[in-house]
Scaffold this active site. Structure first.
Site, PDB file in Angstrom:
ATOM      1  N   ILE A 164       0.835  -1.204   0.000  1.00  0.00           N
ATOM      2  CA  ILE A 164       0.000   0.000   0.000  1.00  0.00           C
ATOM      3  C   ILE A 164       0.868   1.252   0.000  1.00  0.00           C
ATOM      4  CG2 ILE A 164      -1.898   1.188   1.184  1.00  0.00           C
ATOM      5  CD1 ILE A 164      -2.457  -1.719   0.165  1.00  0.00           C
ATOM      6  N   GLU A 165       1.934   1.213   0.783  1.00  0.00           N
ATOM      7  CA  GLU A 165       2.766   2.405   0.952  1.00  0.00           C
ATOM      8  C   GLU A 165       3.621   2.714  -0.264  1.00  0.00           C
ATOM      9  OE1 GLU A 165       2.934   4.657   3.183  1.00  0.00           O
ATOM     10  OE2 GLU A 165       1.717   3.860   4.809  1.00  0.00           O
ATOM     11  N   SER A 166       4.271   1.697  -0.821  1.00  0.00           N
ATOM     12  CA  SER A 166       5.293   1.963  -1.844  1.00  0.00           C
ATOM     13  C   SER A 166       5.329   0.936  -2.957  1.00  0.00           C
ATOM     14  CB  SER A 166       6.666   1.986  -1.168  1.00  0.00           C
ATOM     15  OG  SER A 166       6.964   0.697  -0.626  1.00  0.00           O
ATOM     16  N   TYR A 269      -7.387   3.848   3.203  1.00  0.00           N
ATOM     17  CA  TYR A 269      -6.129   3.201   3.572  1.00  0.00           C
ATOM     18  C   TYR A 269      -6.329   1.760   4.039  1.00  0.00           C
ATOM     19  CZ  TYR A 269      -1.346   3.027   5.458  1.00  0.00           C
ATOM     20  OH  TYR A 269      -0.037   2.703   5.718  1.00  0.00           O
TER      21      TYR A 269
END
Length: 547
Positions: A164-166, A269
């Protein structure tokens, strides 16, 4: 992905490797004296660089000759960075299992089932190529992340958070300057002991950033007692989540994740993480095929005991340089400073190849070293001091045009090829910063009185300034007019500010007085040349012309 099965041939290789290390240790001369100098300057110079004279770089003095074979003490045996005390057994049955099975068995968070989750499931399911690239990239890092999570007793859904982040890209950088696989902003990274300096950025370090991210998530879970709220706080900030909870409590509303009012990014998120969890749990339900990831370390940790070029490590390990940087993305420079980066990560086979090859390497280990600039200077002057061209210095240290290098900056410079010096000290390696200042005259705040009908534009033209700057300094519109005699704030070069502070009438009187004084002086010094002695009026003109 590199195959990591411990075949009989590899067992024999490890036996030979162990014997090689023992023999190398016996044959190696005593280790060099402890590091004492803050700056290192030994090894081979950069291609094309002019070698500096022996005393060209202040503060860097020659040391006694190093051991005959410096390479023999540059690295130790490779280990598993999570469990360095345990032997690596890739023949174990557990090592043959698919890592995805282990991830699924560790799922422990309550599931969300909302329209946003289904929306994100559809988004991923319609992009199989993206999912394939993302999961293949994760194969380098996922085993280590799962190991750390299980060691802490945390749910394995957290191992999917870098998707999700990167998208599991340790080089990722957001518009908010968040960096690395776990996307730490600079301030949060420093709070969790992730060093950020001229030579390395630990927000991109695979081991350090994973440790910091799990520390932070554990802290957030302890604060909120709920993993969904902890994840919201990881994205939005613990203060923001705390205020949202307090607001709902005041209104008598529920305080779970789905009940809080939050920005769209945070609202999506946890559903995004839930969607990835669902894809990993049942890939066939979404028409996807996950690449198999073996349940054993992709990389090993190899200690680095001497400063060494990254390209040399990759070459001795038989590893493409881009793959080396994929496992060691925290490096900002082409040289690895042992005091700041005491280990590198290499795939299993390559780690063993590196440790075997290093003792026999006879050349210089590092082409570069660090130099702390003693005083503020132009890049051209700094380049002369260290035997480089200005273009080389700017490129190596990413110095933009029209900037000065301030005192205390740490620059990467060539090592001298014919001297052995100590490696860069821990103090320099951990605190290396680049400090720049504009290469322009210092500006001085001054005020002038507006003339009749003066405007922002007319004053800007008179003083050769931009109208936008004059308007900004005086907090007025760019088309504003000033009252006669109104004080107008300007920022001018020091001499110019002093010369232009006087009003026109005062300046005229001063010129008359100076002219009269000059005439009297000329009469008293008849026969002497006045051409060789500039008058005060002449100096004023020179100052005006130089502005």
């Amino acid at each position: 992905m590199t195959a990591l099965l411990l075949t009989p041939k590899r067992r024999a290789t490890l036996s030979v490797l162990a014997l090689t290390l023992v023999l190398a240790a016996c044959a190696t001369a005593p280790s060099p004296e402890p590091i004492t100098a803050p700056v290192v300057n030994a090894g081979a110079a950069a291609p094309g660089a002019t070698p500096p004279p022996e005393a060209a770089v202040p503060g860097v003095a020659a040391a006694s000759a190093a051991a005959p074979n410096d390479a023999a003490v540059a690295a130790g045996p490779p280990t598993d960075p999570v469990r360095p005390e345990e032997p690596i057994d890739l023949d174990a049955i557990a090592a043959q299992r698919d890592l995805w099975i282990r991830v699924r068995r560790g799922f422990a968070m309550p599931d969300l089932d909302t329209p946003l989750v289904r929306d994100r499931e559809q988004w991923y399911a319609t992009r199989p190529d993206y999912v394939q690239r993302m999961t293949e990239r994760s194969s380098r890092y996922l085993f280590h992340v799962v190991e750390e999570i299980e060691r802490r007793g945390m749910p394995t859904e957290l191992a999917l958070l870098p998707f999700i982040e990167s998208a599991f890209n340790p080089q990722a950088m957001s518009t908010a300057k968040a960096s690395g696989m776990w996307q730490f902003i600079p301030s949060t990274g420093k709070h969790f002991d992730l060093a950020q300096n001229a030579f390395r950025d630990d927000r991109r370090d695979v081991l350090a950033s994973t440790r910091a991210a799990l520390d932070y998530l554990q802290k957030l879970h302890g604060m909120f007692g709920d993993w969904h709220l902890a994840l919201a706080a990881y994205n939005w900030g613990e203060g923001s989540v705390g205020r949202a909870i307090a607001r709902n409590q005041k209104l008598g509303l529920p305080t779970d994740y789905l009940s809080l009012k939050m920005p769209d990014e945070t609202r999506y998120y946890v559903p995004k993480l839930q969607a990835v969890k669902n894809l990993i749990a049942r890939p066939e339900a979404f028409g996807l095929t996950l690449p198999a990831i073996e349940n054993h370390p992709y990389f090993l940790s190899v200690p680095i005991q001497r400063d060494i070029d990254a390209a040399l490590v990759a070459r001795l390990a038989g590893l493409p340089l881009d793959e080396f940087h994929a496992l060691n993305p925290s490096l900002n420079k082409p040289v690895i400073l042992a005091a700041g980066t005491p280990q590198v990560l290499l795939p299993y086979d390559n780690a063993n190849e590196f440790v075997r090859a290093l003792p026999g390497y006879q050349g210089p280990l590092a082409s570069w070293t660090a130099w702390v600039v003693p005083t503020t200077m132009k890049p051209a002057d700094a380049a002369k001091r260290v035997g480089m061209s200005e273009a080389e210095l700017r490129e190596a240290n990413r110095i933009p045009p029209r900037m000065l290098v301030r005192a205390g900056s740490t620059l990467m410079v060539p090592r001298h090829p014919h001297r052995h010096l100590d490696d860069v000290s821990e103090r320099v390696a951990d605190n290396a910063t680049m400090l720049l200042a504009p290469d322009a005259p210092a500006l001085r705040r001054t005020t002038v009185k507006a003339r009749k009908n003066d405007s922002v534009a007319s004053i800007a033209a008179r003083y050769r300034l931009s109208a936008a700057s004059v308007a900004d300094w005086n907090k007025v519109a760019a088309g504003a007019h000033f009252k006669t005699g109104q004080a107008v704030v300007l920022y001018l070069p020091g001499r110019a500010a002093t010369a232009r502070k006087s009003s026109p009438s005062t300046t005229a009187k001063a010129r008359g007085n100076r002219a009269a004084t000059s005439a009297t002086a000329q009469r008293k010094s008849a026969g002497k040349s006045v051409a060789a002695r500039p008058t005060a009026q002449g100096k004023s003109r020179v100052a005006a012309n130089s502005r």
